[in-house]
Design a protein around this motif. Structure first.
Motif, PDB file in Angstrom:
ATOM      1  N   THR A  47      15.943  14.734  71.941  1.00 53.72           N
ATOM      2  CA  THR A  47      14.920  14.048  71.141  1.00 53.72           C
ATOM      3  C   THR A  47      15.292  12.603  70.839  1.00 53.72           C
ATOM      4  O   THR A  47      14.622  11.942  70.047  1.00 53.72           O
ATOM      5  N   SER A  49      17.868  11.499  69.212  1.00 49.62           N
ATOM      6  CA  SER A  49      18.348  11.345  67.835  1.00 49.62           C
ATOM      7  C   SER A  49      19.825  10.998  67.743  1.00 49.62           C
ATOM      8  O   SER A  49      20.335  10.786  66.642  1.00 49.62           O
ATOM      9  N   PRO A  56      19.079  10.384  77.000  1.00 51.49           N
ATOM     10  CA  PRO A  56      18.383  11.592  76.531  1.00 51.49           C
ATOM     11  C   PRO A  56      18.460  12.718  77.555  1.00 51.49           C
ATOM     12  O   PRO A  56      18.517  12.478  78.762  1.00 51.49           O
ATOM     13  N   GLU A  59      14.039  18.160  77.788  1.00 48.98           N
ATOM     14  CA  GLU A  59      13.818  19.341  76.957  1.00 48.98           C
ATOM     15  C   GLU A  59      13.563  20.588  77.795  1.00 48.98           C
ATOM     16  O   GLU A  59      13.843  21.703  77.358  1.00 48.98           O
ATOM     17  N   PHE A 142      14.922  20.130  65.506  1.00 55.96           N
ATOM     18  CA  PHE A 142      14.663  18.872  66.204  1.00 55.96           C
ATOM     19  C   PHE A 142      13.324  18.882  66.942  1.00 55.96           C
ATOM     20  O   PHE A 142      13.019  17.955  67.693  1.00 55.96           O
ATOM     21  N   GLY A 143      12.541  19.948  66.738  1.00 62.50           N
ATOM     22  CA  GLY A 143      11.216  20.009  67.344  1.00 62.50           C
ATOM     23  C   GLY A 143      11.200  20.370  68.814  1.00 62.50           C
ATOM     24  O   GLY A 143      10.253  20.048  69.524  1.00 62.50           O
ATOM     25  N   VAL A 144      12.265  21.058  69.286  1.00 63.41           N
ATOM     26  CA  VAL A 144      12.341  21.481  70.688  1.00 63.41           C
ATOM     27  C   VAL A 144      11.919  22.948  70.775  1.00 63.41           C
ATOM     28  O   VAL A 144      12.310  23.764  69.933  1.00 63.41           O
TER      29      VAL A 144
END
Length: 272
Positions: A47, A49, A56, A59, A142-144
């Motif tokens: 993400t 972060s 990166p 995902e 983390f929204g994954v």
């Protein structure tokens, strides 16, 4: 004595000691802590972060990669419990009364194999549960997508269980072939924690060598599962050319050969 009675005896023998649950606890702690650490780093990297200019990670497939921690770093535990199932008998001289009660030694070995399958499933469930539990929190945080509703992920879980079972059987073969408990355990640890990882790491830098190292037992296990944090960390990627089922066949081959060699050259020898 029948196979049923011999299996019942072996089950009682294995689950009446502290070794099986002690290794299970260490497995849970080791796999859980590794999966948690990797879950934080990989999910943050996916993400964007992470601080600095860290590249990166995609995902796609990240959840399965993190869940594979159970096998890629935890496979040594079913291997050890399989080895200890046999070498412990030689060390503590419990094979003598066992063979007196069951003179057909092949029957005793079959009973150990059946109990080994049970232990492999048990350890596999523990390994998968802790790797998933430790990873899901960071993935969702983390929204994954954790992909727990994916058919492919559940198929991977099934292959991971199979890998655990095969590793226990390999351990039984090693224990039957190498009677000395210390020697067997040291050999297992040296091979799994040093020799094979170094060989696979070196293969990443030599053209054509990954096609050879893919037949090593750890590499075959990773192929069977279909994902490996170890392979990714060593930058070997998907250098191998085998399908997942071929990895399973190779791993099964190791188990069959080791058990047969143990039966032929050690199991039938006199027990002092």
């Amino acid at each position: 004595m029948s196979l049923t009675a011999a299996t019942r005896s072996e089950t009682t023998k294995q689950f009446s000691t502290v070794m099986w649950w002690l290794l299970a606890v260490v497995l849970a702690v080791y796999v859980g802590s590794t999966a948690a650490a990797l879950g934080f780093v990989y999910a943050a990297a996916a993400t964007g972060s992470l601080p600095g200019d860290a590249p990166p990670l995609p995902e796609d497939g990240l959840a399965g990669l993190l869940y594979s921690t159970a096998t890629s770093v935890g496979y040594v535990f079913p291997l050890l419990i399989g080895t200890l199932m046999v070498t412990g008998e030689f060390r503590h001289k419990t094979l003598t009364p066992t063979f007196l009660a069951t003179p057909r030694r092949g029957l005793v070995l079959w009973a150990k194999i059946l109990v080994g399958v049970l232990l492999g499933v048990l350890y596999g469930v523990i390994g998968i549960a802790v790797s998933v539990g430790a990873s899901v929190g960071f993935l969702t945080g983390f929204g994954v997508d954790a992909e727990l509703t994916s058919v492919d992920i559940w198929a991977q879980f099934g292959r991971m269980l199979l890998a655990y079972v095969l590793w226990v059987l390999i351990g039984i073969g090693v224990g039957a072939l190498v009677r000395n408990q210390v020697g067997a355990i040291v050999g297992v640890l040296v091979f799994t924690q040093f020799i094979e990882p170094v060989a696979r790491l070196a293969a990443a830098f030599v053209e054509g060598l990954p096609e050879v190292t893919q037949y090593l037992p750890g590499a075959a296990s990773d192929t069977l599962v279909g994902a490996s944090v170890l392979a990714m960390s060593m930058s070997t990627g998907d250098a191998g050319t085998m399908e997942w089922w071929a990895g399973g066949v190779v791993l099964l081959g190791y188990a069959v050969v080791l058990v047969l060699l143990g039966h032929l050259f050690s199991w039938r020898r006199d027990v002092s």
